[in-house]
Write an enzyme that holds these catalytic residues in place. Sequence first.
Site, PDB file in Angstrom:
ATOM      1  N   GLU A 187       9.920   1.279  10.377  1.00 29.71           N
ATOM      2  CA  GLU A 187      11.126   2.173  10.129  1.00 29.71           C
ATOM      3  C   GLU A 187      10.233   3.758  10.094  1.00 29.71           C
ATOM      4  OE1 GLU A 187      13.903   0.978   9.498  1.00 29.71           O
ATOM      5  OE2 GLU A 187      13.730  -0.798   8.590  1.00 29.71           O
ATOM      6  N   GLU A 200      11.305  16.297  14.473  1.00 32.00           N
ATOM      7  CA  GLU A 200      11.520  16.030  12.786  1.00 32.00           C
ATOM      8  C   GLU A 200      10.539  17.087  12.213  1.00 32.00           C
ATOM      9  OE1 GLU A 200       9.762  12.453  11.213  1.00 32.00           O
ATOM     10  OE2 GLU A 200      11.551  11.905  10.208  1.00 32.00           O
ATOM     11  N   CYS A 203      14.252  10.378   5.911  1.00 33.84           N
ATOM     12  CA  CYS A 203      14.157   9.999   7.548  1.00 33.84           C
ATOM     13  C   CYS A 203      15.655  10.259   8.043  1.00 33.84           C
ATOM     14  CB  CYS A 203      13.651   8.503   7.826  1.00 33.84           C
ATOM     15  SG  CYS A 203      14.573   7.463   6.500  1.00 33.84           S
ATOM     16  N   LYS A 223       0.822  -1.245  -0.037  1.00 29.76           N
ATOM     17  CA  LYS A 223      -0.161  -0.075   0.034  1.00 29.76           C
ATOM     18  C   LYS A 223       0.973   1.141   0.015  1.00 29.76           C
ATOM     19  CE  LYS A 223      -1.728   3.043   2.761  1.00 29.76           C
ATOM     20  NZ  LYS A 223      -1.647   4.182   1.830  1.00 29.76           N
TER      21      LYS A 223
END
Length: 482
Positions: free
Chosen positions: A251, A385, A285, A177
């Site tokens: 992750e 982040e 990331c 997906k």
Amino acid sequence: MDVRGRLFIAGEWTAAADGAEFTTLDPATGSVIGTCAEATEADVDAAVGAARQALADPAWARLPAAERAKLLWRVAELIDRDATLLAELETRDQGQPLGVARTVSVAGAAEHFRYYAGWVTKIEGAVSPVSFPDTTHFTRREPVGVCALITPWNFPLMIAAWKLAPALACGNTVILKPAEQTPLTSLHLARLCDEAGFPPGVVNVLTGGPATGRALVEHPRVDKVSFTGSTEVGQGIVRASANDLKRVTLELGGKAPSIIARDADIDAAVRGNVQGALLNSGQVCAAYARFYVDRRRVEEFTEKLAAAVAALRLGPGMAPETELGPLVSDEHLRRVDAMVKEGVAEGAELVTGGARADGDLESGHFYRPTVFAGVRDEMTVARQEVFGPVLPVLSYEDEDELAARANDTRYGLAAAIWSRDLSTAHRLAADIRAGAVFVNMPPVPDPAAPWGGFGASGWGREMGAQALDVFTETKGVWMHHG
Ligand code: NAD
């Protein structure tokens, strides 16, 4: 056949059960470039059923390992064949410069398939020296089963490949997906898997948003979820998987520290940190996202860093001269801008950037690369982040304080050290809690190197031989011969 607007279930391209669709936009212009089917719970159920059936189908379950390896290798060849088309699709859908799409996304995807094609014939069990009399014990590495692979929007094709290739190498069946912002290359990848000759139902692709992802995670006949995305969604996936104790690998986010030591080659560190922070406009990331610079070098570093980022050519990914593309969506741009404003409000000094690009670039989601000086550890830009082109510079007095400051975060995905001194590099590489530490280089993924993080950056490792552990179950077979 145009596969946009379709789902790939049991080897067939079908519309969503209720006909629902959504659009995907070009981040460089904001215009619609495709229409995709929005998979419903019924579609999720059909895809899981197809994957379940394929798992037991001798055409897949009994396929010799060497033949499975050939299928994976064939996908790599087909990715190479369609490299130009895939790179253009990725750039139009995601925004990344075409050169990045070609050399990182498309080439990386092909390499993942080639790397795991090599592993298929080497997934071995072991004979265990049990003490039970007259008994032989050996282990078999078996597929986990039906795997839901849920991917984010920053590197859609490469991340799909880094999950799909090991999952298939280990004999699983999958439902991929992709993120709703960037579904196009995953659909093309399904086409290539079909062309390579995977039996129907082994690879299924469902486009859709969070509701589709949630339905997959909650489906009782899914055995494993491999998720790459935000920490918050990852936490929800863990909760939702608890009911039937699905296998889960995650992750998640990061806030990588980059340490520039007193003896560092500042020009090389600036070059490497610009790459490390701004690949894909910082939507990475493992992007270097907080810079700890020795107090005696901090002015020189900040000045050169600001000059280097301000000189980058911002533009549409399809334009050959572009070095920095747009952010993936207007919503994400607003989030980045809000964090920059918070940085200013908290007293960080804005050295360059700090605003949406105007003029010709106004209709796209372009943000000027931003450098902050005088940042303190407790400021939002140093802690949260941003996932965008924002580079906060902090300074340090003494190397002894560095590991504790670098580790004062909930994340632990990546870190960088810039030093010519081996003992500094070794000491910090050992003391910093991160899944990958890069010395004098930007962060790079490579299929042979495990990828994943400490703490809130996730669970488990993908890539490398470690991915074989998370996509297999170990079965022990005991044989009494008394
Ligand atoms: P996101 O978590 O919003 O979405 C990721 C995927 O999850 C999408 O496909 C989305 O549709 C789906 N999803 C959303 N809600 C869901 C739910 N409740 N259940 C199941 N699926 C759901 O993340 P994003 O905004 O697409 O990506 C950005 C984030 O991904 C950043 O935090 C970044 O650090 C992280 N990321 C991590 C890595 C890594 O390797 N650690 C790599 C790339 C991106």
